[in-house]
Scaffold this motif. Structure first.
Motif, PDB file in Angstrom:
ATOM      1  N   ILE A 331       0.845  -1.204   0.000  1.00 18.27           N
ATOM      2  CA  ILE A 331       0.000   0.000   0.000  1.00 18.27           C
ATOM      3  C   ILE A 331       0.884   1.260   0.000  1.00 18.27           C
ATOM      4  N   LYS A 332       1.920   1.229   0.810  1.00 15.79           N
ATOM      5  CA  LYS A 332       2.826   2.388   0.901  1.00 15.79           C
ATOM      6  C   LYS A 332       3.472   2.654  -0.469  1.00 15.79           C
ATOM      7  N   HIS A 333       4.004   1.578  -1.100  1.00 20.27           N
ATOM      8  CA  HIS A 333       4.656   1.751  -2.404  1.00 20.27           C
ATOM      9  C   HIS A 333       3.641   2.160  -3.471  1.00 20.27           C
ATOM     10  N   GLY A 334       2.431   1.574  -3.383  1.00 24.51           N
ATOM     11  CA  GLY A 334       1.372   1.887  -4.348  1.00 24.51           C
ATOM     12  C   GLY A 334       1.007   3.361  -4.278  1.00 24.51           C
ATOM     13  N   MET A 335       0.827   3.864  -3.066  1.00 22.08           N
ATOM     14  CA  MET A 335       0.453   5.265  -2.881  1.00 22.08           C
ATOM     15  C   MET A 335       1.546   6.194  -3.403  1.00 22.08           C
ATOM     16  N   ASP A 336       2.772   5.780  -3.142  1.00 24.99           N
ATOM     17  CA  ASP A 336       3.907   6.571  -3.597  1.00 24.99           C
ATOM     18  C   ASP A 336       3.921   6.649  -5.133  1.00 24.99           C
ATOM     19  N   LYS A 337       3.678   5.497  -5.798  1.00 24.26           N
ATOM     20  CA  LYS A 337       3.670   5.473  -7.274  1.00 24.26           C
ATOM     21  C   LYS A 337       2.519   6.310  -7.829  1.00 24.26           C
ATOM     22  N   LEU A 338       1.366   6.238  -7.166  1.00 26.04           N
ATOM     23  CA  LEU A 338       0.182   7.006  -7.590  1.00 26.04           C
ATOM     24  C   LEU A 338       0.525   8.498  -7.659  1.00 26.04           C
ATOM     25  N   ARG A 340       3.724   9.922  -7.432  1.00 23.08           N
ATOM     26  CA  ARG A 340       4.932  10.183  -8.226  1.00 23.08           C
ATOM     27  C   ARG A 340       4.637  10.196  -9.726  1.00 23.08           C
ATOM     28  N   LYS A 341       3.702   9.320 -10.158  1.00 24.83           N
ATOM     29  CA  LYS A 341       3.439   9.200 -11.603  1.00 24.83           C
ATOM     30  C   LYS A 341       2.180   9.957 -12.021  1.00 24.83           C
ATOM     31  N   ASN A 342       1.603  10.749 -11.093  1.00 20.30           N
ATOM     32  CA  ASN A 342       0.431  11.581 -11.376  1.00 20.30           C
ATOM     33  C   ASN A 342      -0.746  10.752 -11.925  1.00 20.30           C
ATOM     34  N   LEU A 343      -1.115   9.701 -11.191  1.00 19.83           N
ATOM     35  CA  LEU A 343      -2.186   8.798 -11.641  1.00 19.83           C
ATOM     36  C   LEU A 343      -3.518   9.160 -10.988  1.00 19.83           C
ATOM     37  N   ASP A 344      -4.599   8.669 -11.600  1.00 19.82           N
ATOM     38  CA  ASP A 344      -5.932   8.829 -10.996  1.00 19.82           C
ATOM     39  C   ASP A 344      -6.291   7.608 -10.159  1.00 19.82           C
ATOM     40  N   LEU A 345      -5.683   6.481 -10.527  1.00 18.65           N
ATOM     41  CA  LEU A 345      -5.991   5.234  -9.822  1.00 18.65           C
ATOM     42  C   LEU A 345      -4.800   4.295  -9.958  1.00 18.65           C
ATOM     43  N   ILE A 346      -4.515   3.549  -8.882  1.00 20.42           N
ATOM     44  CA  ILE A 346      -3.468   2.531  -8.998  1.00 20.42           C
ATOM     45  C   ILE A 346      -4.018   1.193  -8.517  1.00 20.42           C
ATOM     46  N   THR A 366      -5.834  -4.340  -4.590  1.00 12.07           N
ATOM     47  CA  THR A 366      -6.324  -3.208  -3.798  1.00 12.07           C
ATOM     48  C   THR A 366      -6.285  -2.002  -4.726  1.00 12.07           C
ATOM     49  N   LEU A 367      -7.378  -1.234  -4.740  1.00 16.76           N
ATOM     50  CA  LEU A 367      -7.417  -0.028  -5.573  1.00 16.76           C
ATOM     51  C   LEU A 367      -7.206   1.195  -4.684  1.00 16.76           C
ATOM     52  N   ILE A 368      -6.351   2.099  -5.143  1.00 21.37           N
ATOM     53  CA  ILE A 368      -6.158   3.361  -4.415  1.00 21.37           C
ATOM     54  C   ILE A 368      -6.385   4.509  -5.393  1.00 21.37           C
ATOM     55  N   ASP A 369      -7.269   5.447  -5.020  1.00 21.26           N
ATOM     56  CA  ASP A 369      -7.503   6.582  -5.923  1.00 21.26           C
ATOM     57  C   ASP A 369      -6.785   7.828  -5.408  1.00 21.26           C
ATOM     58  N   LYS A 370      -6.934   8.917  -6.167  1.00 15.16           N
ATOM     59  CA  LYS A 370      -6.211  10.168  -5.854  1.00 15.16           C
ATOM     60  C   LYS A 370      -6.564  10.732  -4.483  1.00 15.16           C
ATOM     61  N   GLN A 371      -7.812  10.453  -4.056  1.00 12.62           N
ATOM     62  CA  GLN A 371      -8.253  10.932  -2.735  1.00 12.62           C
ATOM     63  C   GLN A 371      -7.768  10.009  -1.620  1.00 12.62           C
ATOM     64  N   LYS A 372      -6.946   9.041  -1.976  1.00 12.30           N
ATOM     65  CA  LYS A 372      -6.375   8.055  -1.053  1.00 12.30           C
ATOM     66  C   LYS A 372      -7.418   7.100  -0.505  1.00 12.30           C
ATOM     67  N   ASN A 373      -8.552   6.962  -1.224  1.00 13.44           N
ATOM     68  CA  ASN A 373      -9.530   5.934  -0.844  1.00 13.44           C
ATOM     69  C   ASN A 373      -8.928   4.580  -1.182  1.00 13.44           C
ATOM     70  N   ILE A 374      -8.979   3.676  -0.236  1.00 18.76           N
ATOM     71  CA  ILE A 374      -8.386   2.340  -0.433  1.00 18.76           C
ATOM     72  C   ILE A 374      -9.511   1.311  -0.446  1.00 18.76           C
ATOM     73  N   THR A 375      -9.626   0.532  -1.540  1.00 19.68           N
ATOM     74  CA  THR A 375     -10.642  -0.521  -1.609  1.00 19.68           C
ATOM     75  C   THR A 375      -9.946  -1.854  -1.808  1.00 19.68           C
ATOM     76  N   VAL A 390     -12.692  -2.151 -13.991  1.00 16.47           N
ATOM     77  CA  VAL A 390     -13.428  -1.340 -14.974  1.00 16.47           C
ATOM     78  C   VAL A 390     -14.611  -0.624 -14.308  1.00 16.47           C
ATOM     79  N   ASN A 391     -15.281  -1.269 -13.374  1.00 15.91           N
ATOM     80  CA  ASN A 391     -16.371  -0.591 -12.637  1.00 15.91           C
ATOM     81  C   ASN A 391     -15.852   0.661 -11.949  1.00 15.91           C
ATOM     82  N   GLU A 392     -14.686   0.538 -11.315  1.00 14.67           N
ATOM     83  CA  GLU A 392     -14.113   1.683 -10.593  1.00 14.67           C
ATOM     84  C   GLU A 392     -13.690   2.786 -11.570  1.00 14.67           C
ATOM     85  N   ILE A 393     -13.128   2.369 -12.713  1.00 18.33           N
ATOM     86  CA  ILE A 393     -12.711   3.356 -13.719  1.00 18.33           C
ATOM     87  C   ILE A 393     -13.930   4.138 -14.218  1.00 18.33           C
TER      88      ILE A 393
END
Ligand code: CTP
Length: 399
Positions: A331-338, A340-346, A366-375, A390-393
């Motif tokens: 989760i920590k690395h995922g959030m960092d990549k989100l 660092r790479k200016n993503l909307d979702l990781i 696990t999906l993490i969005d820009k608002q740091k919501n973790i699912t 795809v539902n989340e996208i």
């Protein structure tokens, strides 16, 4: 009525389950669909055309030629339909569809249909499990055909197992989902990257990773089902090439970068699931490097981070999704990549979870969005995981 005015060709083939086609036809009519039935000759041994013509309120078509001077126009039927539903689909018809055989009206309509096709297999357990049937069904999936079932249970042969035709009520649910989903991304262009890359050391050796491409292929297929125009850019893989999407095969991280950056400006949504090599040999030798004392290292250089480039170039209306495969602190690395790479979702997956990651048919994400919501999601098949992603996208794109 959920299917009001929807035009459906119902193909019925020779299986004891053909009697269920009557109930299915009735349910379709009840929901307001227009139904035209095409049967094979052997289907008419199981259920009469009169039953289906009465229920569909249309003549049932069986033969290519009506009488000496007129024929049943399969092209017209194929163009008329918004959905071709083959239920029950026998092993024989499935094999013919997979190989383009066309010795009856039903198969001629199948080949002429420009609309999506839903296939509902019905056969004996062993026939279903035969490698040839399994291969044929796999082939149909690469055409973008939807396969519904089969269910597990009692079979006419007296055996119990997989092979039973799905019940008409369950098929109706699939049809309703299909029509609800088919327009969700209509008119949207989507770019998906998948698979590994090969970084050549010399003409016979390369550096790569264990990615199979399955996750990216499943995402691309799901996006196409939601009506998107999909371009799939994939590194070397052993999967059947999907014919219902725009497929671009590439080799190296460099090739993938070129192909992706060409498509990216035209794309509304980009999903980078490829496992792109982070390093490539400084020099790719033109000839095979011969075994010799002293050849004990290969100079590497960084590849371009395609996702980061996209993140920098991203316009306000574009949605960018990345993947992170981690081995610790996911989760920590995922959030960092989100960030660092200016993503909307990781989409984060970790090799710490059994059944997740490369190669297999399942994944746990696990999906993490820009608002740091973790699912967090459970372990599922890659097809189901693709559906969740795809539902989340779609949710984010419409927000
Ligand atoms: N990616 C990319 N181009 C690269 C490397 C990675 O587009 N040259 C993309 C992948 O497609 C994936 C995401 O970046 O969507 C994450 O890849 P990953 O290798 O996990 O991230 P890195 O930034 O390379 O970080 P690290 O290897 O340190 O974990």
């Amino acid at each position: 009525m959920q299917l009001a005015g929807r035009k459906i060709v119902l193909g019925v083939t020779g299986s004891i389950a053909a009697y269920k086609a009557a109930h299915l036809c009735r349910l379709l009519k009840k929901e307001g669909a227009e139904v035209k039935v095409v049967m094979t000759t052997s289907a008419s041994a199981f259920i009469t055309p009169l039953t289906l013509s009465t229920l569909s309120a249309n003549p049932v078509l069986i033969e290519m030629v009506k009488d000496d001077s007129t024929w049943n126009n399969h092209v017209e039927l194929g163009l008329w339909a918004e959905l071709m539903l083959i239920a029950p689909a026998s092993a024989n018809t499935i094999a013919k569809c997979a190989h383009g055989l066309c010795d009856n009206l039903l198969n001629a309509v199948y080949l002429s249909a420009r609309c999506p096709v839903m296939i509902v297999p019905a056969m004996d357990h062993d026939m279903y499990l035969h490698p040839s049937t399994q291969q044929n069904i796999k082939e149909l999936k690469t055409f973008g055909n939807l396969i519904v079932g089969p269910a597990n249970g009692d079979l006419a042969s007296g055996l119990t197992g997989e092979g039973r035709m799905e019940e008409p009520e369950s098929i109706m649910q699939h049809i309703q989902n299909f029509f609800n989903h088919a327009s969700q991304l209509k008119g949207k262009r989507v770019l998906v990257s998948a698979g590994p890359t090969h970084e050549h050391i010399d003409p016979v050796r390369y550096i790569s990773n264990h990615s199979s491409g399955k996750m990216g292929f499943a995402i691309a297929d799901e996006l196409a089902r939601r009506g998107a125009e999909v371009t799939l850019i994939a590194g070397p893989n052993n999967l059947s090439k999907p014919s219902h999407l725009h497929y671009i095969g590439v080799e190296s991280a460099h090739d993938m970068h070129d192909a992706c950056m060409k498509e990216f400006p035209k794309s509304d949504i980009s999903i980078m699931s490829a496992a792109v090599a982070d390093f490539t040999p400084e020099i790719s030798a033109n000839q095979k490097i011969k075994k010799a004392p002293g050849v004990n290292s290969i100079q590497l250089k960084d590849t371009v981070d395609i996702l980061s480039e996209m993140g920098k170039a991203k316009k306000a209306k574009q949605l960018l999704v990345g993947f992170a495969l981690e081995t610790e602190d996911a989760i920590k690395h995922g959030m960092d990549k989100l960030q660092r790479k200016n993503l909307d979702l990781i989409v984060v997956n970790t090799l710490e979870d059994e059944g997740a990651g490369f190669g297999g048919d399942t994944n746990k994400i696990t999906l993490i969005d820009k608002q740091k919501n973790i699912t967090r999601f459970d372990l599922k098949s890659k097809t189901e995981v693709a559906r969740d992603i795809v539902n989340e996208i779609i949710h984010l794109y419409n927000a």
